[in-house]
Write a protein that holds these residues in place. Structure first.
Motif, PDB file in Angstrom:
ATOM      1  N   ILE A  34      47.230  48.364  29.752  1.00  0.00           N
ATOM      2  CA  ILE A  34      47.799  47.271  30.220  1.00  0.00           C
ATOM      3  C   ILE A  34      47.546  45.662  30.687  1.00  0.00           C
ATOM      4  CG2 ILE A  34      48.550  48.384  32.342  1.00  0.00           C
ATOM      5  CD1 ILE A  34      46.394  46.887  34.260  1.00  0.00           C
ATOM      6  N   SER A  35      48.567  44.764  30.416  1.00  0.00           N
ATOM      7  CA  SER A  35      47.377  42.857  30.059  1.00  0.00           C
ATOM      8  C   SER A  35      46.889  42.896  30.580  1.00  0.00           C
ATOM      9  CB  SER A  35      48.903  42.223  29.839  1.00  0.00           C
ATOM     10  OG  SER A  35      49.693  41.905  31.295  1.00  0.00           O
ATOM     11  N   SER A  36      45.869  41.546  30.265  1.00  0.00           N
ATOM     12  CA  SER A  36      44.906  41.530  30.612  1.00  0.00           C
ATOM     13  C   SER A  36      45.337  40.483  31.668  1.00  0.00           C
ATOM     14  CB  SER A  36      44.135  39.912  30.030  1.00  0.00           C
ATOM     15  OG  SER A  36      43.700  40.740  29.100  1.00  0.00           O
ATOM     16  N   ALA A  37      46.650  40.096  32.244  1.00  0.00           N
ATOM     17  CA  ALA A  37      47.477  39.131  33.016  1.00  0.00           C
ATOM     18  C   ALA A  37      47.083  39.852  34.126  1.00  0.00           C
ATOM     19  CB  ALA A  37      48.710  38.430  33.125  1.00  0.00           C
ATOM     20  N   ALA A  38      48.173  41.548  34.328  1.00  0.00           N
ATOM     21  CA  ALA A  38      48.187  42.151  35.057  1.00  0.00           C
ATOM     22  C   ALA A  38      47.159  42.793  35.869  1.00  0.00           C
ATOM     23  CB  ALA A  38      49.128  43.657  34.312  1.00  0.00           C
ATOM     24  N   ALA A  39      46.055  42.842  34.880  1.00  0.00           N
ATOM     25  CA  ALA A  39      44.361  43.833  35.340  1.00  0.00           C
ATOM     26  C   ALA A  39      43.761  42.481  36.718  1.00  0.00           C
ATOM     27  CB  ALA A  39      43.889  43.720  34.324  1.00  0.00           C
ATOM     28  N   THR A  40      43.874  41.131  36.087  1.00  0.00           N
ATOM     29  CA  THR A  40      43.732  39.814  36.870  1.00  0.00           C
ATOM     30  C   THR A  40      44.639  39.839  37.852  1.00  0.00           C
ATOM     31  OG1 THR A  40      43.229  38.674  35.171  1.00  0.00           O
ATOM     32  CG2 THR A  40      43.745  37.672  37.488  1.00  0.00           C
ATOM     33  N   ASP A  41      45.867  40.547  38.519  1.00  0.00           N
ATOM     34  CA  ASP A  41      47.119  40.386  38.907  1.00  0.00           C
ATOM     35  C   ASP A  41      46.329  41.370  39.893  1.00  0.00           C
ATOM     36  OD1 ASP A  41      49.345  38.998  40.524  1.00  0.00           O
ATOM     37  OD2 ASP A  41      50.095  40.563  39.746  1.00  0.00           O
ATOM     38  N   MET A  42      46.495  42.742  39.773  1.00  0.00           N
ATOM     39  CA  MET A  42      45.980  44.198  40.545  1.00  0.00           C
ATOM     40  C   MET A  42      44.839  43.804  41.221  1.00  0.00           C
ATOM     41  SD  MET A  42      46.654  46.889  41.701  1.00  0.00           S
ATOM     42  CE  MET A  42      47.490  48.345  40.585  1.00  0.00           C
ATOM     43  N   ALA A  43      43.838  42.716  40.814  1.00  0.00           N
ATOM     44  CA  ALA A  43      42.107  42.756  41.130  1.00  0.00           C
ATOM     45  C   ALA A  43      42.869  41.398  42.129  1.00  0.00           C
ATOM     46  CB  ALA A  43      41.916  42.074  39.935  1.00  0.00           C
ATOM     47  N   GLN A  44      43.629  41.015  42.059  1.00  0.00           N
ATOM     48  CA  GLN A  44      43.394  39.750  43.264  1.00  0.00           C
ATOM     49  C   GLN A  44      44.434  40.698  43.952  1.00  0.00           C
ATOM     50  OE1 GLN A  44      45.440  36.498  40.354  1.00  0.00           O
ATOM     51  NE2 GLN A  44      43.529  35.830  40.581  1.00  0.00           N
ATOM     52  N   LYS A  45      44.991  40.926  44.064  1.00  0.00           N
ATOM     53  CA  LYS A  45      46.405  41.546  45.498  1.00  0.00           C
ATOM     54  C   LYS A  45      44.950  43.225  45.565  1.00  0.00           C
ATOM     55  CE  LYS A  45      50.543  41.450  42.943  1.00  0.00           C
ATOM     56  NZ  LYS A  45      51.584  42.433  42.488  1.00  0.00           N
ATOM     57  N   LEU A  46      43.878  42.933  45.130  1.00  0.00           N
ATOM     58  CA  LEU A  46      43.470  44.471  46.242  1.00  0.00           C
ATOM     59  C   LEU A  46      42.378  43.974  46.773  1.00  0.00           C
ATOM     60  CD1 LEU A  46      43.051  47.380  43.525  1.00  0.00           C
ATOM     61  CD2 LEU A  46      44.794  47.018  45.489  1.00  0.00           C
ATOM     62  N   ALA A  47      41.814  42.916  46.084  1.00  0.00           N
ATOM     63  CA  ALA A  47      40.711  42.016  46.510  1.00  0.00           C
ATOM     64  C   ALA A  47      41.144  41.045  48.167  1.00  0.00           C
ATOM     65  CB  ALA A  47      40.352  40.437  46.001  1.00  0.00           C
ATOM     66  N   ALA A  48      42.086  41.187  48.567  1.00  0.00           N
ATOM     67  CA  ALA A  48      43.237  40.772  49.430  1.00  0.00           C
ATOM     68  C   ALA A  48      43.154  42.281  50.151  1.00  0.00           C
ATOM     69  CB  ALA A  48      44.418  40.342  48.896  1.00  0.00           C
ATOM     70  N   LYS A  49      43.452  43.634  50.490  1.00  0.00           N
ATOM     71  CA  LYS A  49      43.104  44.399  50.594  1.00  0.00           C
ATOM     72  C   LYS A  49      41.476  45.476  50.798  1.00  0.00           C
ATOM     73  CE  LYS A  49      47.397  45.786  49.377  1.00  0.00           C
ATOM     74  NZ  LYS A  49      48.610  46.756  48.520  1.00  0.00           N
ATOM     75  N   ASN A  50      40.400  44.316  50.530  1.00  0.00           N
ATOM     76  CA  ASN A  50      39.159  45.171  50.347  1.00  0.00           C
ATOM     77  C   ASN A  50      38.832  45.644  49.523  1.00  0.00           C
ATOM     78  OD1 ASN A  50      36.323  44.358  51.584  1.00  0.00           O
ATOM     79  ND2 ASN A  50      36.710  45.538  52.785  1.00  0.00           N
TER      80      ASN A  50
END
Length: 219
Positions: A34-50
């Motif tokens: 996947i793209s680096s941007a997609a990985a960063t976006d996923m990481a941020q979303k999962l950070a919000a879910k702890n």
């Protein structure tokens, strides 16, 4: 959780356990194609879910919740590999591919039933440890890569760390299987090659192989 989230969490876990230990979003993106941007976006979303600890420009880390999720996925994957290998004698490459699909459709109940049917194995056919139902790996890894083994000694193959079909085809054709015994005939240090004896055959392996075949000393 979605398949994408489960694969993302598992990739962080596995990369964190690898020799490179690179869990930055860009590297996780390469693993998942996947793209680096997609990985960063996923990481941020999962950070919000702890689930993930995300800091800009820093490696990704799993929270306790994320680590438990990853180990649950890994458990299901390795149990499926063990079952498919036992029932159908599929190649190590094929059981990995099929388990990648089945792990996401498996409930905790079914995973437990598979484990009970198999006798609650602690290792899969690749030699990788299978977490228990509590998300714990109770085995102690004392294995070393074949490249570090001593001349003149015999070893038991304990892990085959790869997902490459050609690698597994070669291993299968030459008896390089989990649990089999190999004797180290010669270590060619400068050329990074290892000569081994297995099943009355002599094979010379380069470091591409000897760094991903792990062994324990045959006491």
């Amino acid at each position: 959780m979605s398949v994408a989230i489960e694969n993302f969490v598992k990739a962080i876990y596995k990369n964190g356990k690898s020799k490179t230990n690179n869990t930055k979003p860009g590297n996780i993106a390469k693993v998942l194609n996947i793209s680096s941007a997609a990985a960063t976006d996923m990481a941020q979303k999962l950070a919000a879910k702890n689930v993930v600890i995300y800091e800009k420009y820093q490696p990704l880390k799993l929270t306790e919740k994320g680590n438990k999720m990853a180990l649950s996925i890994v458990r299901k994957h390795r149990l499926w590999e063990s079952l498919l290998f036992k029932l159908f004698d599929l190649s190590l490459h094929d059981i990995h591919k099929e388990a990648e699909l089945l792990e996401h459709q498996t409930s905790d109940l079914l995973a437990e039933k598979i484990s009970e049917y198999l006798g609650n194995p602690k290792f899969d056919p690749h030699g990788d440890p299978i977490p228990n139902a509590d998300g714990e790996i109770t085995t102690i890894d004392t294995s070393i890569p074949l490249s570090k083994a001593q001349e003149g000694k015999s070893y038991i193959i304990s892990r085959l760390i790869s997902s490459d079909k050609e690698f597994f085809d070669f291993c299968s054709a030459n008896g390089l299987k989990y649990g089999n015994t190999v004797t180290i005939s010669k270590q060619f240090i400068s050329s990074k090659m290892t000569q081994i004896s297995i099943n009355n055959n002599t094979i010379v392996l380069n470091s591409d192989f000897t760094n991903i075949i792990y062994v324990n000393e045959n006491n």
